[in-house]
Design a protein around this motif. Sequence first.
Motif, short mmCIF file in Angstrom:
data_model
loop_
_atom_site.label_atom_id
_atom_site.label_comp_id
_atom_site.label_asym_id
_atom_site.label_seq_id
_atom_site.Cartn_x
_atom_site.Cartn_y
_atom_site.Cartn_z
N LEU A 1 0.80 -1.26 -0.01
CA LEU A 1 -0.03 -0.09 -0.13
C LEU A 1 0.87 1.34 0.12
O LEU A 1 0.47 2.16 -0.72
CB LEU A 1 -0.96 0.23 1.20
N PRO B 1 -7.14 -4.56 3.35
CA PRO B 1 -6.33 -4.04 2.37
C PRO B 1 -6.93 -3.58 1.39
O PRO B 1 -6.67 -2.55 0.87
CB PRO B 1 -5.04 -5.03 2.28
N ASN C 1 -7.73 0.16 0.03
CA ASN C 1 -7.00 0.58 -1.29
C ASN C 1 -8.21 1.29 -2.02
O ASN C 1 -8.14 2.25 -2.77
CB ASN C 1 -6.44 -0.72 -1.88
#
Length: 79
Positions: free
Chosen positions: A30, A64, A68
Amino acid sequence: MCSSDLARQAADGQQRGVFEVDQERALAELELAWADGGYHGFCAGGGTWSAVSSAGDVLTGETPDALNRKIRAHWQAMQ
């Protein structure tokens, strides 16, 4: 789980379950993807993934991928 939790888990010799995310790797990816876009302070703990925009906005997601998507939407709205 932030870096201190990861270190403790590694010291305990614990392994991830088959459906658990490698948090250290996901946070690094990320950061690699979004740091040049003005996002920093990537962290995961207590089931929440987070990042901070250059404007100081705190973005969160439960995974995640969710984080995102939030970052992408925030970035697109700023363009």
